[in-house]
Design a protein around this motif. Structure first.
Motif, PDB file in Angstrom:
ATOM      1  N   MET A   1       0.751  -1.194  -0.048  1.00 35.68           N
ATOM      2  CA  MET A   1      -0.058   0.000   0.099  1.00 35.68           C
ATOM      3  C   MET A   1       0.961   1.193  -0.147  1.00 35.68           C
ATOM      4  O   MET A   1       1.888   1.357   0.847  1.00 35.68           O
ATOM      5  N   PRO A   2       0.730   2.340  -0.807  1.00 34.95           N
ATOM      6  CA  PRO A   2       1.299   3.438  -1.024  1.00 34.95           C
ATOM      7  C   PRO A   2       1.293   4.088   0.527  1.00 34.95           C
ATOM      8  O   PRO A   2       0.486   4.147   1.226  1.00 34.95           O
ATOM      9  N   SER A   3       2.491   4.995   0.730  1.00 34.16           N
ATOM     10  CA  SER A   3       2.835   5.603   1.730  1.00 34.16           C
ATOM     11  C   SER A   3       3.721   6.739   1.343  1.00 34.16           C
ATOM     12  O   SER A   3       4.234   7.038   0.443  1.00 34.16           O
ATOM     13  N   GLN A   4       3.101   7.986   2.169  1.00 38.72           N
ATOM     14  CA  GLN A   4       3.894   9.153   1.867  1.00 38.72           C
ATOM     15  C   GLN A   4       5.205   9.291   2.498  1.00 38.72           C
ATOM     16  O   GLN A   4       5.849  10.308   1.855  1.00 38.72           O
ATOM     17  N   THR A   5       5.560   8.467   3.283  1.00 40.77           N
ATOM     18  CA  THR A   5       6.858   8.370   3.970  1.00 40.77           C
ATOM     19  C   THR A   5       7.601   7.185   3.821  1.00 40.77           C
ATOM     20  O   THR A   5       6.870   6.091   3.391  1.00 40.77           O
ATOM     21  N   LEU A   6       8.704   7.061   3.685  1.00 43.11           N
ATOM     22  CA  LEU A   6       9.699   6.205   3.286  1.00 43.11           C
ATOM     23  C   LEU A   6      10.297   5.169   4.561  1.00 43.11           C
ATOM     24  O   LEU A   6      10.764   5.768   5.423  1.00 43.11           O
ATOM     25  N   ASP A   7       9.834   3.902   4.948  1.00 42.49           N
ATOM     26  CA  ASP A   7      10.172   3.177   5.959  1.00 42.49           C
ATOM     27  C   ASP A   7      11.849   3.375   6.051  1.00 42.49           C
ATOM     28  O   ASP A   7      12.513   2.992   5.018  1.00 42.49           O
ATOM     29  N   PRO A   8      12.442   3.598   7.179  1.00 42.58           N
ATOM     30  CA  PRO A   8      13.950   3.770   7.197  1.00 42.58           C
ATOM     31  C   PRO A   8      14.910   2.749   6.938  1.00 42.58           C
ATOM     32  O   PRO A   8      15.808   2.900   6.377  1.00 42.58           O
ATOM     33  N   ARG A  62       5.225  15.388 -19.722  1.00 43.47           N
ATOM     34  CA  ARG A  62       4.610  15.144 -18.684  1.00 43.47           C
ATOM     35  C   ARG A  62       5.520  14.846 -17.270  1.00 43.47           C
ATOM     36  O   ARG A  62       6.098  13.942 -17.232  1.00 43.47           O
ATOM     37  N   PRO A  63       5.733  15.901 -16.613  1.00 42.97           N
ATOM     38  CA  PRO A  63       6.583  15.909 -15.300  1.00 42.97           C
ATOM     39  C   PRO A  63       6.585  14.887 -14.398  1.00 42.97           C
ATOM     40  O   PRO A  63       6.382  15.341 -13.148  1.00 42.97           O
ATOM     41  N   ARG A  64       6.267  13.868 -14.493  1.00 39.01           N
ATOM     42  CA  ARG A  64       6.072  12.657 -13.522  1.00 39.01           C
ATOM     43  C   ARG A  64       6.576  11.299 -13.981  1.00 39.01           C
ATOM     44  O   ARG A  64       6.685  11.187 -15.198  1.00 39.01           O
ATOM     45  N   ALA A  65       6.993  10.503 -12.979  1.00 42.82           N
ATOM     46  CA  ALA A  65       7.539   9.219 -13.293  1.00 42.82           C
ATOM     47  C   ALA A  65       7.566   8.388 -11.902  1.00 42.82           C
ATOM     48  O   ALA A  65       7.033   9.028 -10.973  1.00 42.82           O
ATOM     49  N   SER A  66       7.922   7.282 -12.130  1.00 45.15           N
ATOM     50  CA  SER A  66       7.938   6.234 -11.412  1.00 45.15           C
ATOM     51  C   SER A  66       9.184   5.501 -11.441  1.00 45.15           C
ATOM     52  O   SER A  66       9.632   5.466 -12.275  1.00 45.15           O
ATOM     53  N   LEU A  67       9.672   5.051 -10.187  1.00 46.48           N
ATOM     54  CA  LEU A  67      11.004   4.478 -10.274  1.00 46.48           C
ATOM     55  C   LEU A  67      10.961   3.164  -9.383  1.00 46.48           C
ATOM     56  O   LEU A  67      10.273   3.523  -8.258  1.00 46.48           O
ATOM     57  N   VAL A  80      11.281  -1.322  -3.522  1.00 47.32           N
ATOM     58  CA  VAL A  80      10.940   0.145  -3.341  1.00 47.32           C
ATOM     59  C   VAL A  80      10.487   0.493  -4.728  1.00 47.32           C
ATOM     60  O   VAL A  80      11.157   0.583  -5.607  1.00 47.32           O
ATOM     61  N   SER A  81       9.070   1.257  -4.645  1.00 50.07           N
ATOM     62  CA  SER A  81       8.756   1.943  -5.795  1.00 50.07           C
ATOM     63  C   SER A  81       8.327   3.160  -5.285  1.00 50.07           C
ATOM     64  O   SER A  81       7.741   3.477  -4.320  1.00 50.07           O
ATOM     65  N   THR A 131      11.016  13.751  -7.070  1.00 48.81           N
ATOM     66  CA  THR A 131      10.806  13.972  -5.817  1.00 48.81           C
ATOM     67  C   THR A 131       9.279  12.871  -5.475  1.00 48.81           C
ATOM     68  O   THR A 131       8.350  13.407  -5.894  1.00 48.81           O
ATOM     69  N   PRO A 132       9.718  11.957  -4.682  1.00 47.14           N
ATOM     70  CA  PRO A 132       8.561  10.981  -4.653  1.00 47.14           C
ATOM     71  C   PRO A 132       7.570  11.849  -3.768  1.00 47.14           C
ATOM     72  O   PRO A 132       7.579  12.508  -2.655  1.00 47.14           O
ATOM     73  N   VAL A 133       6.015  11.569  -4.008  1.00 44.41           N
ATOM     74  CA  VAL A 133       4.882  11.782  -3.460  1.00 44.41           C
ATOM     75  C   VAL A 133       4.473  10.632  -2.683  1.00 44.41           C
ATOM     76  O   VAL A 133       3.606  10.894  -1.790  1.00 44.41           O
ATOM     77  N   SER A 134       4.767   9.572  -3.327  1.00 48.87           N
ATOM     78  CA  SER A 134       4.281   8.186  -2.504  1.00 48.87           C
ATOM     79  C   SER A 134       5.195   7.246  -2.760  1.00 48.87           C
ATOM     80  O   SER A 134       6.134   7.046  -3.879  1.00 48.87           O
ATOM     81  N   TRP A 135       5.302   6.169  -1.742  1.00 47.94           N
ATOM     82  CA  TRP A 135       6.385   5.148  -1.838  1.00 47.94           C
ATOM     83  C   TRP A 135       5.833   3.758  -1.547  1.00 47.94           C
ATOM     84  O   TRP A 135       4.698   3.869  -0.860  1.00 47.94           O
ATOM     85  N   THR A 136       5.965   2.738  -2.383  1.00 51.82           N
ATOM     86  CA  THR A 136       5.355   1.627  -2.026  1.00 51.82           C
ATOM     87  C   THR A 136       6.644   0.530  -1.738  1.00 51.82           C
ATOM     88  O   THR A 136       7.574   0.562  -2.460  1.00 51.82           O
ATOM     89  N   VAL A 137       6.752  -0.040  -0.777  1.00 45.21           N
ATOM     90  CA  VAL A 137       7.741  -1.117  -0.495  1.00 45.21           C
ATOM     91  C   VAL A 137       7.289  -2.559  -0.194  1.00 45.21           C
ATOM     92  O   VAL A 137       5.987  -2.750   0.000  1.00 45.21           O
TER      93      VAL A 137
END
Length: 163
Positions: A1-8, A62-67, A80-81, A131-137
């Motif tokens: 599930m996406p999160s706005q913060t990244l697990d340390p 289109r200034p957005r991407a996923s990595l 991590v995405s 600049t990530p706005v969401s993280w999925t791990v």
């Protein structure tokens, strides 16, 4: 599930050297995927490329991407995405960041070889700053422990080797 913060724990993971998969959107709406080298610094992801590449043209329009960065050891896959907005950097700033990216993947000998590093520098004239706005791990070892009692990684032959 996406999160706005990244697990340390995954911030440490992102400091390792993996090949990432970058996703940008083509003009007709399809997704362009490409393997890239990356740098993670201060919560931001950087990728160097040519200003003439499809990914650079996609970012400009289109200034957005996923990595996605992942490790694929059977039974302990994890990754991590990140999805977010993109800024294209150029000039000396891009040159310096791209040099940092290249030094993560190339040996000191390759970086000092006049037939290697200058070629990369000529090809990769821009950098994207994602600049990530969401993280999925995800972490298969955790799922294995929780759902399967460690059987997948702990029982030889359960997980088939990857080709």
């Amino acid at each position: 599930m996406p999160s706005q913060t990244l697990d340390p724990a995954f911030q440490t993971f992102l400091q390792r050297r993996y090949i990432a998969t970058l996703a940008t959107e083509n003009a007709e709406g399809s997704i362009h995927l490409t393997a890239v080298w990356y740098l993670f610094d201060s919560g931001v992801l950087f990728v160097g490329t040519s200003s003439k590449s499809r990914k650079a043209r996609n970012w400009a329009a289109r200034p957005r991407a996923s990595l996605m960065i992942d490790a694929r050891k059977p039974g302990s896959e994890r990754g991590v995405s990140a999805a977010g907005t993109v800024e294209v950097l150029s000039g000396p700033q891009a040159h310096e960041i791209n040099r940092r990216i290249e030094s993560r993947y190339l040996s000191a000998a390759a970086m000092s070889d006049p037939h290697v590093r200058p070629v990369f520098a000529a090809f990769d004239d821009v950098t994207i700053r994602l600049t990530p706005v969401s993280w999925t791990v995800w972490n298969m070892a955790d799922l294995d422990a929780q759902a399967f009692g460690g059987r997948l990684a702990g029982t030889p032959g359960y997980m088939l080797p990857l080709d």
